[in-house]
Scaffold this motif. Structure first.
Motif, mmCIF file in Angstrom:
data_model
loop_
_atom_site.group_PDB
_atom_site.id
_atom_site.type_symbol
_atom_site.label_atom_id
_atom_site.label_comp_id
_atom_site.label_asym_id
_atom_site.label_seq_id
_atom_site.Cartn_x
_atom_site.Cartn_y
_atom_site.Cartn_z
ATOM 1 N N CYS A 1 21.867 49.757 -16.369
ATOM 2 C CA CYS A 1 21.806 49.795 -14.947
ATOM 3 C C CYS A 1 22.470 50.015 -14.561
ATOM 4 C CB CYS A 1 21.328 48.706 -14.132
ATOM 5 S SG CYS A 1 22.417 47.444 -14.615
ATOM 6 N N HIS B 1 24.554 45.879 -19.471
ATOM 7 C CA HIS B 1 23.197 46.221 -18.504
ATOM 8 C C HIS B 1 23.285 47.745 -19.003
ATOM 9 C CE1 HIS B 1 23.202 42.018 -16.760
ATOM 10 N NE2 HIS B 1 24.395 41.927 -17.379
ATOM 11 N N PRO C 1 11.642 38.940 -15.288
ATOM 12 C CA PRO C 1 12.554 40.294 -14.603
ATOM 13 C C PRO C 1 13.656 38.910 -13.956
ATOM 14 C CG PRO C 1 10.133 40.258 -13.763
ATOM 15 C CD PRO C 1 10.476 39.310 -14.454
ATOM 16 N N CYS D 1 16.477 43.937 -16.633
ATOM 17 C CA CYS D 1 17.482 43.310 -15.025
ATOM 18 C C CYS D 1 15.738 43.762 -13.774
ATOM 19 C CB CYS D 1 18.263 44.453 -14.704
ATOM 20 S SG CYS D 1 19.132 44.013 -13.063
ATOM 21 N N GLU D 2 16.061 41.974 -12.554
ATOM 22 C CA GLU D 2 15.035 42.777 -11.479
ATOM 23 C C GLU D 2 15.393 43.760 -10.686
ATOM 24 O OE1 GLU D 2 16.288 38.355 -8.905
ATOM 25 O OE2 GLU D 2 15.109 38.319 -10.750
ATOM 26 N N HIS D 3 16.868 43.885 -10.673
ATOM 27 C CA HIS D 3 17.087 45.263 -9.235
ATOM 28 C C HIS D 3 16.955 46.171 -9.339
ATOM 29 C CE1 HIS D 3 20.420 41.040 -8.901
ATOM 30 N NE2 HIS D 3 19.075 41.302 -7.926
ATOM 31 N N HIS D 4 16.929 46.999 -11.099
ATOM 32 C CA HIS D 4 16.322 48.106 -11.173
ATOM 33 C C HIS D 4 15.147 48.792 -11.808
ATOM 34 C CE1 HIS D 4 20.946 48.167 -9.587
ATOM 35 N NE2 HIS D 4 19.930 49.499 -9.547
ATOM 36 N N ILE E 1 18.390 38.192 -13.900
ATOM 37 C CA ILE E 1 19.988 38.379 -13.460
ATOM 38 C C ILE E 1 20.548 38.086 -14.805
ATOM 39 C CG2 ILE E 1 18.954 39.225 -11.706
ATOM 40 C CD1 ILE E 1 20.447 36.213 -10.064
#
Length: 187
Positions: A147, A145, A114, A76-79, A116
């Motif tokens: 995250c 996920h 990375p 996941c590119e966010h975390h 989503i």
């Protein structure tokens, strides 16, 4: 191209930032291990080693092809935590087909960056439409996920399901339903 030295420096800073000793026996080689791991799991940022979705010359087919339960792992590119699950791909050729291993190879390539999940689903459907020019395709991805499982809301086992439908799968509810029934069969 992955820059191992920058990754090692960054990981060392993270180790220091969480209050650990970067020279401790169990951790001192961690920056190098993570740099090698990132080189592997982000391979999709480099150009593919082989052409993706290479068609089989001289072979044709015009009915549904479905490959389901293709395991994949992404980040996941966010975390920068993993998400993983299964991709299901259906397409109706307009003559052109690919070898069955080509579809998982495309999933792996697009997942190794990375990402989503929503983008991964769309990128895969768009790649199939571009390379195979089928009558239509449908991609369904279901994933957990980390995250969401191990931090934040902490809901392990929760699955996110995304789909992308193109061509006849978008226009024909009957065709879309047939693919969904085949995907869900024997689950």
């Amino acid at each position: 191209m992955v820059n191992r030295e920058k990754i090692k420096k960054g990981v060392r800073l993270i180790i220091e930032g969480i209050g650990e000793d970067p020279e401790r026996d169990g951790i001192k080689d961690t920056p190098e291990r993570i740099a090698r791991m990132y080189e592997e799991i982000f391979k999709g940022l480099e150009p593919p080693e082989e052409e993706l979705l290479k068609c089989i010359e001289g072979e044709t087919h015009d009915e549904m092809v479905l490959l389901k339960n293709i395991p994949f792992y992404s980040v996941c590119e966010h975390h920068f935590l993993p998400f993983f699950g299964y991709a299901h791909i259906a397409y109706i050729p307009d003559g052109r087909i690919v070898g069955l291993s080509e579809l998982p190879r495309a999933v792996d390539y697009l997942a190794k960056r990375p990402q989503i999940q929503e983008r991964l689903t769309k990128e895969l459907a768009n790649l199939i439409m571009e390379k195979l020019r089928p009558k239509g395709c449908m991609v369904v991805i279901e994933a957990e996920h980390l995250c969401m499982s191990m931090r934040g809301i902490k809901k392990p086992g929760a699955k996110t399901i995304t789909s992308a439908v193109r061509g006849i799968f978008r226009r024909s509810q009957k065709t879309r339903q047939e693919a969904l029934e085949l995907i869900n069969k024997d689950k």
